[in-house]
Write an enzyme that holds these catalytic residues in place. Structure first.
Site, PDB file in Angstrom:
ATOM      1  N   LEU A  38      24.246  77.762  56.768  1.00  0.00           N
ATOM      2  CA  LEU A  38      22.818  77.513  56.984  1.00  0.00           C
ATOM      3  C   LEU A  38      22.172  76.686  55.867  1.00  0.00           C
ATOM      4  O   LEU A  38      21.167  76.021  56.096  1.00  0.00           O
ATOM      5  CB  LEU A  38      22.056  78.842  57.136  1.00  0.00           C
ATOM      6  CG  LEU A  38      22.350  79.623  58.426  1.00  0.00           C
ATOM      7  CD1 LEU A  38      21.489  80.875  58.488  1.00  0.00           C
ATOM      8  CD2 LEU A  38      22.115  78.761  59.667  1.00  0.00           C
ATOM      9  N   ASN A  98      36.872  66.721  58.946  1.00  0.00           N
ATOM     10  CA  ASN A  98      38.303  66.699  58.617  1.00  0.00           C
ATOM     11  C   ASN A  98      38.863  65.295  58.853  1.00  0.00           C
ATOM     12  O   ASN A  98      38.349  64.528  59.673  1.00  0.00           O
ATOM     13  CB  ASN A  98      39.057  67.736  59.458  1.00  0.00           C
ATOM     14  CG  ASN A  98      39.012  67.398  60.932  1.00  0.00           C
ATOM     15  OD1 ASN A  98      39.877  66.680  61.429  1.00  0.00           O
ATOM     16  ND2 ASN A  98      37.995  67.861  61.648  1.00  0.00           N
ATOM     17  N   CYS A 142      41.449  50.430  56.150  1.00  0.00           N
ATOM     18  CA  CYS A 142      41.509  49.578  54.963  1.00  0.00           C
ATOM     19  C   CYS A 142      41.061  50.379  53.734  1.00  0.00           C
ATOM     20  O   CYS A 142      41.514  50.126  52.619  1.00  0.00           O
ATOM     21  CB  CYS A 142      40.579  48.372  55.115  1.00  0.00           C
ATOM     22  SG  CYS A 142      41.112  47.155  56.328  1.00  0.00           S
ATOM     23  N   CYS A 155      34.550  71.465  53.078  1.00  0.00           N
ATOM     24  CA  CYS A 155      33.351  72.173  52.626  1.00  0.00           C
ATOM     25  C   CYS A 155      33.582  73.679  52.581  1.00  0.00           C
ATOM     26  O   CYS A 155      33.013  74.385  51.748  1.00  0.00           O
ATOM     27  CB  CYS A 155      32.166  71.841  53.530  1.00  0.00           C
ATOM     28  SG  CYS A 155      31.660  70.114  53.406  1.00  0.00           S
TER      29      CYS A 155
HETATM   30 ZN   LIG Z   1      41.749  47.789  58.424  1.00  0.00          ZN
END
Ligand SMILES: [Zn+2]
Length: 235
Positions: A38, A98, A142, A155
């Site tokens: 919360l 995730n 990239c 978290c």
């Molecule tokens: Zn890329």
């Protein structure tokens, strides 16, 4: 617009987009509100604990912005469902928690030619990376080549400061709205916020020539669930 994940990043994103008054929102999540969340999931209250996040978020958004059209998808963003969930979407904001879902989102959006804003927060750090559409460089791969081999802290295990999630969500919503308004200069940039110093920096990401998603010999042409930890994706 599509928001993936109704958590600490997704809720401020959804609120900002809803209040902009200019969009229809599709939100995908399959989780429930927890007491320990919360402090960072600003639209939920004590009485929502144990309820579906989608249900609580939809109700809160309709209260704050009655004009907004919310399409709630109770489920996960998976290789099997990605194509249908992305249908008709102009911009995606990825607020998942995730790496499997983030990489799946990046690949699915590149293949579907949809721009995506990845918002993330952990401990005192918030980041927001914006890609272009149509496999344009640089892409998410990239920046982060592939899923980490070891389980990455999240978290739940490492913690996160509530306002840091708010910064990530605010910057991500700002980027999505700028993109919709035609400002494509932010594509290929990453914004980083450090909660210790209070500093927000934006830097440009360099394309990688051998990137598996956008490079010359790109090998990712379809969504293979084995590429995302066997499909262990969550929203
Ligand atoms: Zn890329």
């Amino acid at each position: 617009m599509l928001v993936i994940g109704a958590g600490g990043v997704g809720t401020p994103v959804a609120l900002a987009l809803a209040l902009s008054g200019s969009c229809r929102l599709r939100i995908v999540d399959d989780d429930e509100v927890e007491l320990s969340n919360l402090h960072r999931q600003i639209l939920f209250q004590d009485s929502d604990v144990g309820r579906s996040k989608l249900e609580a978020l939809t109700r809160a958004l309709r209260s704050h912005a009655p004009q907004v059209e919310v399409e709630a998808i109770d489920g996960r963003f998976l290789p099997e469902t990605a194509g249908e969930i992305l249908r008709g979407v102009a911009v995606v904001v990825d607020g998942s928690d995730n790496f499997a879902t983030r990489f799946l989102t990046a690949d699915a959006c590149a293949l579907a030619e949809v721009p995506v804003v990845h918002g993330a927060a952990l401990r005192w750090q918030a980041t927001c990376f914006v890609t272009g559409a149509g496999g344009r460089r640089p892409c998410y791969r990239c920046l982060f080549e592939d899923l980490p081999e070891e389980p990455a802290p999240d978290c739940g295990t490492a913690g996160v400061l509530g306002p840091v999630c708010g910064v990530s969500g605010g910057v991500a919503a700002d980027a999505a709205l700028r993109w919709l308004a035609g400002d494509t200069r932010i594509a290929g940039t990453v914004a980083s916020f450090d909660g210790h110093s209070g500093r927000l920096r934006r830097t440009r990401v360099q394309p990688r020539a051998n990137c598996s998603l956008c490079g010359e010999g790109a090998t990712i042409r379809e969504l293979d669930r084995r590429r995302y930890g066997g499909g262990r994706c969550d929203a």
